[in-house]
Design a protein around this motif. Sequence first.
Motif, PDB file in Angstrom:
ATOM      1  N   LEU A  11      20.004   3.381  -6.422  1.00  0.00           N
ATOM      2  CA  LEU A  11      20.235   3.974  -5.233  1.00  0.00           C
ATOM      3  C   LEU A  11      22.008   3.918  -4.956  1.00  0.00           C
ATOM      4  CD1 LEU A  11      17.902   2.187  -2.694  1.00  0.00           C
ATOM      5  CD2 LEU A  11      17.731   4.569  -3.489  1.00  0.00           C
ATOM      6  N   GLY A  12      22.657   3.524  -6.144  1.00  0.00           N
ATOM      7  CA  GLY A  12      23.933   3.627  -6.094  1.00  0.00           C
ATOM      8  C   GLY A  12      24.697   2.234  -5.853  1.00  0.00           C
ATOM      9  N   PHE A  13      23.953   1.188  -5.692  1.00  0.00           N
ATOM     10  CA  PHE A  13      24.648  -0.134  -5.509  1.00  0.00           C
ATOM     11  C   PHE A  13      24.829  -0.778  -6.738  1.00  0.00           C
ATOM     12  CE2 PHE A  13      22.309   0.309  -1.645  1.00  0.00           C
ATOM     13  CZ  PHE A  13      23.209  -0.666  -0.672  1.00  0.00           C
ATOM     14  N   LEU A  14      25.920  -1.424  -6.979  1.00  0.00           N
ATOM     15  CA  LEU A  14      26.615  -2.068  -8.016  1.00  0.00           C
ATOM     16  C   LEU A  14      26.529  -3.471  -7.999  1.00  0.00           C
ATOM     17  CD1 LEU A  14      29.806   0.289  -8.219  1.00  0.00           C
ATOM     18  CD2 LEU A  14      27.554   0.544  -9.620  1.00  0.00           C
ATOM     19  N   ALA A  15      26.175  -4.037  -9.130  1.00  0.00           N
ATOM     20  CA  ALA A  15      26.541  -5.759  -9.144  1.00  0.00           C
ATOM     21  C   ALA A  15      27.868  -5.852  -9.096  1.00  0.00           C
ATOM     22  CB  ALA A  15      25.870  -6.109 -10.471  1.00  0.00           C
ATOM     23  N   ASP A  16      28.277  -7.084  -8.792  1.00  0.00           N
ATOM     24  CA  ASP A  16      29.769  -7.380  -8.711  1.00  0.00           C
ATOM     25  C   ASP A  16      30.626  -7.260 -10.249  1.00  0.00           C
ATOM     26  OD1 ASP A  16      32.454  -8.758  -8.701  1.00  0.00           O
ATOM     27  OD2 ASP A  16      31.604 -10.088  -7.162  1.00  0.00           O
ATOM     28  N   PRO A  17      31.113  -6.271 -10.356  1.00  0.00           N
ATOM     29  CA  PRO A  17      31.722  -6.102 -11.565  1.00  0.00           C
ATOM     30  C   PRO A  17      32.536  -7.244 -12.180  1.00  0.00           C
ATOM     31  CG  PRO A  17      33.039  -4.980  -9.827  1.00  0.00           C
ATOM     32  CD  PRO A  17      31.832  -5.630  -9.460  1.00  0.00           C
ATOM     33  N   ASP A  18      32.772  -8.254 -11.460  1.00  0.00           N
ATOM     34  CA  ASP A  18      33.624  -9.499 -11.943  1.00  0.00           C
ATOM     35  C   ASP A  18      32.805 -10.557 -12.047  1.00  0.00           C
ATOM     36  OD1 ASP A  18      35.991  -8.220 -11.760  1.00  0.00           O
ATOM     37  OD2 ASP A  18      36.310  -8.562  -9.371  1.00  0.00           O
ATOM     38  N   GLY A  19      31.459 -10.454 -11.688  1.00  0.00           N
ATOM     39  CA  GLY A  19      30.166 -11.422 -12.380  1.00  0.00           C
ATOM     40  C   GLY A  19      30.434 -12.691 -11.029  1.00  0.00           C
ATOM     41  N   ILE A  20      31.233 -12.122 -10.157  1.00  0.00           N
ATOM     42  CA  ILE A  20      31.228 -13.365  -8.897  1.00  0.00           C
ATOM     43  C   ILE A  20      30.226 -13.292  -8.152  1.00  0.00           C
ATOM     44  CG2 ILE A  20      32.607 -14.289  -7.035  1.00  0.00           C
ATOM     45  CD1 ILE A  20      34.844 -12.809  -8.171  1.00  0.00           C
ATOM     46  N   LYS A  21      29.467 -14.419  -7.993  1.00  0.00           N
ATOM     47  CA  LYS A  21      28.161 -14.779  -7.459  1.00  0.00           C
ATOM     48  C   LYS A  21      28.571 -15.049  -5.852  1.00  0.00           C
ATOM     49  CE  LYS A  21      25.907 -14.175 -10.976  1.00  0.00           C
ATOM     50  NZ  LYS A  21      25.407 -12.642 -11.545  1.00  0.00           N
ATOM     51  N   GLY A  22      27.884 -14.470  -5.266  1.00  0.00           N
ATOM     52  CA  GLY A  22      27.729 -14.963  -3.476  1.00  0.00           C
ATOM     53  C   GLY A  22      27.854 -16.521  -3.618  1.00  0.00           C
ATOM     54  N   MET A  23      28.280 -16.945  -2.512  1.00  0.00           N
ATOM     55  CA  MET A  23      28.412 -18.645  -2.309  1.00  0.00           C
ATOM     56  C   MET A  23      27.665 -18.559  -0.742  1.00  0.00           C
ATOM     57  SD  MET A  23      32.147 -19.598  -3.584  1.00  0.00           S
ATOM     58  CE  MET A  23      31.559 -21.374  -3.474  1.00  0.00           C
ATOM     59  N   PHE A  24      26.802 -19.774  -0.910  1.00  0.00           N
ATOM     60  CA  PHE A  24      26.087 -20.010   0.015  1.00  0.00           C
ATOM     61  C   PHE A  24      26.201 -21.672   0.658  1.00  0.00           C
ATOM     62  CE2 PHE A  24      23.944 -16.724  -2.357  1.00  0.00           C
ATOM     63  CZ  PHE A  24      23.718 -15.848  -1.302  1.00  0.00           C
ATOM     64  N   TRP A  25      26.112 -21.916   1.736  1.00  0.00           N
ATOM     65  CA  TRP A  25      26.002 -23.185   2.539  1.00  0.00           C
ATOM     66  C   TRP A  25      24.844 -23.521   3.098  1.00  0.00           C
ATOM     67  CZ3 TRP A  25      25.461 -25.457   7.035  1.00  0.00           C
ATOM     68  CH2 TRP A  25      25.902 -26.750   7.154  1.00  0.00           C
ATOM     69  N   ASP A  41       0.743  -1.151   0.102  1.00  0.00           N
ATOM     70  CA  ASP A  41      -0.037  -0.051   0.077  1.00  0.00           C
ATOM     71  C   ASP A  41       0.932   1.230  -0.093  1.00  0.00           C
ATOM     72  OD1 ASP A  41      -2.479  -1.589   0.105  1.00  0.00           O
ATOM     73  OD2 ASP A  41      -2.875  -0.959   2.121  1.00  0.00           O
ATOM     74  N   PHE A  42       2.038   1.137   0.561  1.00  0.00           N
ATOM     75  CA  PHE A  42       2.977   2.347   0.525  1.00  0.00           C
ATOM     76  C   PHE A  42       4.007   2.347  -0.369  1.00  0.00           C
ATOM     77  CE2 PHE A  42       0.507   2.025   4.531  1.00  0.00           C
ATOM     78  CZ  PHE A  42       0.465   3.388   4.856  1.00  0.00           C
ATOM     79  N   GLN A  43       4.242   1.380  -1.324  1.00  0.00           N
ATOM     80  CA  GLN A  43       5.060   1.250  -2.363  1.00  0.00           C
ATOM     81  C   GLN A  43       4.907   2.218  -3.355  1.00  0.00           C
ATOM     82  OE1 GLN A  43       5.767  -2.896  -3.549  1.00  0.00           O
ATOM     83  NE2 GLN A  43       6.145  -3.562  -1.624  1.00  0.00           N
ATOM     84  N   GLY A  44       5.974   2.820  -4.218  1.00  0.00           N
ATOM     85  CA  GLY A  44       5.871   3.833  -5.232  1.00  0.00           C
ATOM     86  C   GLY A  44       5.595   5.159  -4.564  1.00  0.00           C
ATOM     87  N   LYS A  45       5.934   5.180  -3.225  1.00  0.00           N
ATOM     88  CA  LYS A  45       5.769   6.849  -2.697  1.00  0.00           C
ATOM     89  C   LYS A  45       7.060   7.354  -2.340  1.00  0.00           C
ATOM     90  CE  LYS A  45       0.817   5.735  -1.097  1.00  0.00           C
ATOM     91  NZ  LYS A  45       0.490   6.570  -1.872  1.00  0.00           N
ATOM     92  N   GLY A  46       8.092   6.662  -2.555  1.00  0.00           N
ATOM     93  CA  GLY A  46       9.345   6.845  -2.127  1.00  0.00           C
ATOM     94  C   GLY A  46       9.935   6.551  -0.759  1.00  0.00           C
ATOM     95  N   LEU A  47       9.228   5.839   0.025  1.00  0.00           N
ATOM     96  CA  LEU A  47       9.480   5.244   1.167  1.00  0.00           C
ATOM     97  C   LEU A  47      10.597   4.175   1.201  1.00  0.00           C
ATOM     98  CD1 LEU A  47       6.001   4.834   2.912  1.00  0.00           C
ATOM     99  CD2 LEU A  47       7.570   6.730   2.913  1.00  0.00           C
ATOM    100  N   GLY A  48      10.558   3.455   0.248  1.00  0.00           N
ATOM    101  CA  GLY A  48      11.766   2.465   0.143  1.00  0.00           C
ATOM    102  C   GLY A  48      13.121   3.015   0.082  1.00  0.00           C
ATOM    103  N   LYS A  49      13.209   4.132  -0.779  1.00  0.00           N
ATOM    104  CA  LYS A  49      14.155   4.885  -0.979  1.00  0.00           C
ATOM    105  C   LYS A  49      14.553   5.787   0.340  1.00  0.00           C
ATOM    106  CE  LYS A  49      16.339   8.484  -3.886  1.00  0.00           C
ATOM    107  NZ  LYS A  49      17.295   9.359  -2.671  1.00  0.00           N
TER     108      LYS A  49
END
Length: 160
Positions: A143-157, A102-110
């Motif tokens: 918002l200024g976040f960048l995807a990993d420029p080397d294309g390395i994905k996070g690893m999970f266990w 109901d509150f998305q699109g109003k700038g609250l996430g930013k």
Amino acid sequence: MNIRNIEDKVLLINQLNYRGNKINIYLTTNKNINLYALEKLCDSVGWVRRPFKKVKIAIEHSFLIISLFHIKDNSNILIGFARATSDHAFNATIWDVVVHPDFQGKGLGKILMDQIIQQLKYADITTITLFADPQVIMFYKNLGFLADPDGIKGMFWYPH
């Protein structure tokens, strides 16, 4: 935007138009979160439910909690939430960013993200990371976040 302190909360937005009414949106960093309200908020965006006991532990051990809410009938209505974990020196990871549909699109996430980043920078955290589902990647890129420029994905266990 009108910002002023009110006890442990900050008036973030004065008189936001919501369903034909004007409401005030507040921000707090208080870790005393109503877990039922948080679950309801997460349900509103279709997240998988998590055990209250574990959510409570995650919140207690978080470096920073930011919640957005409005007041209706003398009750706080949770409409946004984010938290960060940190090594308290260099790095932090942002988790559980959610804004009620109901509150998305109003700038609250930013606003929520701006506030959490500002608080982390104030704590002299120099590297901020997060994990993003494909449908919200552009939101974070804007918002200024960048995807990993080397294309390395996070690893999970995960336990078997």
